[in-house]
Design a protein around this motif. Structure first.
Motif, short mmCIF file in Angstrom:
data_model
loop_
_atom_site.label_atom_id
_atom_site.label_comp_id
_atom_site.label_asym_id
_atom_site.label_seq_id
_atom_site.Cartn_x
_atom_site.Cartn_y
_atom_site.Cartn_z
N LEU A 26 0.82 -1.22 0.00
CA LEU A 26 0.00 0.00 0.00
C LEU A 26 0.84 1.26 0.00
O LEU A 26 0.44 2.28 -0.54
CB LEU A 26 -0.94 0.01 1.21
CG LEU A 26 -2.06 -1.01 1.21
CD1 LEU A 26 -2.76 -1.04 2.55
CD2 LEU A 26 -3.04 -0.70 0.09
N TRP A 27 2.02 1.20 0.62
CA TRP A 27 2.84 2.39 0.82
C TRP A 27 3.17 3.11 -0.49
O TRP A 27 3.10 4.34 -0.55
CB TRP A 27 4.12 2.05 1.58
CG TRP A 27 4.83 3.28 2.02
CD1 TRP A 27 5.93 3.85 1.45
CD2 TRP A 27 4.47 4.14 3.11
NE1 TRP A 27 6.28 4.99 2.12
CE2 TRP A 27 5.40 5.19 3.14
CE3 TRP A 27 3.44 4.10 4.04
CZ2 TRP A 27 5.34 6.20 4.09
CZ3 TRP A 27 3.39 5.12 4.99
CH2 TRP A 27 4.32 6.15 4.99
N VAL A 28 3.51 2.38 -1.50
CA VAL A 28 3.88 3.02 -2.77
C VAL A 28 2.71 3.81 -3.35
O VAL A 28 2.89 4.91 -3.86
CB VAL A 28 4.44 1.99 -3.78
CG1 VAL A 28 3.38 1.03 -4.27
CG2 VAL A 28 5.08 2.69 -4.96
N HIS A 29 1.51 3.30 -3.23
CA HIS A 29 0.32 3.99 -3.75
C HIS A 29 0.01 5.24 -2.90
O HIS A 29 -0.37 6.28 -3.44
CB HIS A 29 -0.87 3.05 -3.79
CG HIS A 29 -0.63 1.87 -4.66
ND1 HIS A 29 -0.68 1.94 -6.04
CD2 HIS A 29 -0.29 0.59 -4.36
CE1 HIS A 29 -0.40 0.75 -6.55
NE2 HIS A 29 -0.17 -0.07 -5.55
N ILE A 30 0.18 5.10 -1.60
CA ILE A 30 -0.04 6.23 -0.71
C ILE A 30 0.98 7.33 -1.00
O ILE A 30 0.64 8.52 -1.06
CB ILE A 30 0.01 5.78 0.77
CG1 ILE A 30 -1.18 4.87 1.07
CG2 ILE A 30 0.05 6.98 1.71
CD1 ILE A 30 -1.09 4.15 2.40
N GLN A 31 2.23 6.94 -1.18
CA GLN A 31 3.28 7.91 -1.48
C GLN A 31 2.98 8.65 -2.78
O GLN A 31 3.14 9.88 -2.85
CB GLN A 31 4.63 7.20 -1.58
CG GLN A 31 5.77 8.14 -1.89
CD GLN A 31 7.08 7.41 -2.09
OE1 GLN A 31 7.11 6.19 -2.31
NE2 GLN A 31 8.17 8.13 -2.02
N ILE A 32 2.53 7.94 -3.78
CA ILE A 32 2.21 8.57 -5.06
C ILE A 32 1.03 9.53 -4.90
O ILE A 32 1.05 10.65 -5.42
CB ILE A 32 1.94 7.52 -6.15
CG1 ILE A 32 3.25 6.82 -6.51
CG2 ILE A 32 1.28 8.12 -7.38
CD1 ILE A 32 3.08 5.58 -7.36
N PHE A 33 0.01 9.12 -4.16
CA PHE A 33 -1.14 10.01 -3.92
C PHE A 33 -0.70 11.26 -3.17
O PHE A 33 -1.06 12.38 -3.56
CB PHE A 33 -2.25 9.29 -3.15
CG PHE A 33 -3.41 10.18 -2.83
CD1 PHE A 33 -4.33 10.50 -3.82
CD2 PHE A 33 -3.57 10.73 -1.57
CE1 PHE A 33 -5.41 11.36 -3.55
CE2 PHE A 33 -4.64 11.58 -1.29
CZ PHE A 33 -5.55 11.89 -2.28
N GLU A 34 0.07 11.09 -2.11
CA GLU A 34 0.52 12.23 -1.30
C GLU A 34 1.35 13.20 -2.14
O GLU A 34 1.13 14.41 -2.11
CB GLU A 34 1.32 11.73 -0.10
CG GLU A 34 1.81 12.83 0.81
CD GLU A 34 2.54 12.31 2.04
OE1 GLU A 34 3.09 13.15 2.76
OE2 GLU A 34 2.56 11.09 2.29
N THR A 36 1.46 13.50 -5.45
CA THR A 36 0.64 14.09 -6.51
C THR A 36 -0.26 15.19 -5.95
O THR A 36 -0.37 16.27 -6.55
CB THR A 36 -0.21 13.00 -7.20
OG1 THR A 36 0.67 12.00 -7.72
CG2 THR A 36 -1.04 13.57 -8.32
N ILE A 134 -6.97 7.98 3.32
CA ILE A 134 -5.62 7.65 2.87
C ILE A 134 -4.59 8.17 3.87
O ILE A 134 -3.64 7.48 4.22
CB ILE A 134 -5.38 8.19 1.45
CG1 ILE A 134 -6.25 7.43 0.45
CG2 ILE A 134 -3.90 8.10 1.07
CD1 ILE A 134 -6.32 8.04 -0.94
N ARG A 138 -2.07 5.93 6.02
CA ARG A 138 -0.64 6.24 5.95
C ARG A 138 -0.05 6.35 7.35
O ARG A 138 1.02 5.82 7.64
CB ARG A 138 -0.43 7.54 5.18
CG ARG A 138 0.97 8.08 5.20
CD ARG A 138 0.91 9.58 4.87
NE ARG A 138 2.19 10.20 4.95
CZ ARG A 138 2.72 10.71 6.05
NH1 ARG A 138 2.09 10.62 7.20
NH2 ARG A 138 3.90 11.28 6.01
#
Length: 146
Positions: A26-34, A36, A134, A138
């Protein structure tokens, strides 16, 4: 009894490993959302304020967000770092960005922001609630919460 204790320890270890693997995925998706969200809102604030240092715009933010910005500027000065866009923006936490989507920023930011979106995201309340979920996830992952 010893066999049950070993099974329990093994089961706990397997559970922790599973949680770590899910968190990692999940972390990679959260990092991308944050990232972005931060970049998008920062670009929006630069465009609407007409200033690269939009955080210095008067009457744009409420007291809580102004306090966070002031705290960051103070911390940067004490560390002998410039209060340039790279340093200020990268030090503003995820909660700061999510808060800009809240109800109290509906008129100041959201109503202007929807014109800036390439594709309208829907209702502010829905977007804000998802962003909060999210952020909360996180924080649970980052602090090894249950």
């Amino acid at each position: 009894m010893e066999k049950n204790d070993e099974q329990a320890k093994s089961s706990k270890y397997e559970f922790l490993l599973l949680v770590a693997e899910i968190s990692s995925a999940l972390w990679v998706h959260i990092q991308i959302f944050e990232t972005t969200l931060r970049n998008f809102l920062s670009e929006f604030l630069t465009n609407t304020s007409g200033q690269v240092d939009w955080w210095n715009t008067t009457n744009y933010f409420y007291a809580k967000e102004n306090s966070i910005i002031d705290e960051i500027k103070t911390r940067l000065k004490h560390s002998n770092l410039d209060t340039n866009s790279k340093n200020v923006i990268s030090n503003l936490g995820f909660s700061f960005w999510v808060e800009l989507l809240s109800k109290r920023y509906h008129q100041k930011i959201w109503m202007k922001l929807v014109k800036f979106f390439p594709a309208h995201p829907g209702r502010r309340e829905d977007f804000y609630n998802k962003a909060r979920e999210i952020r909360n996830l996180r924080n649970v992952i980052a602090h090894h919460g249950p």
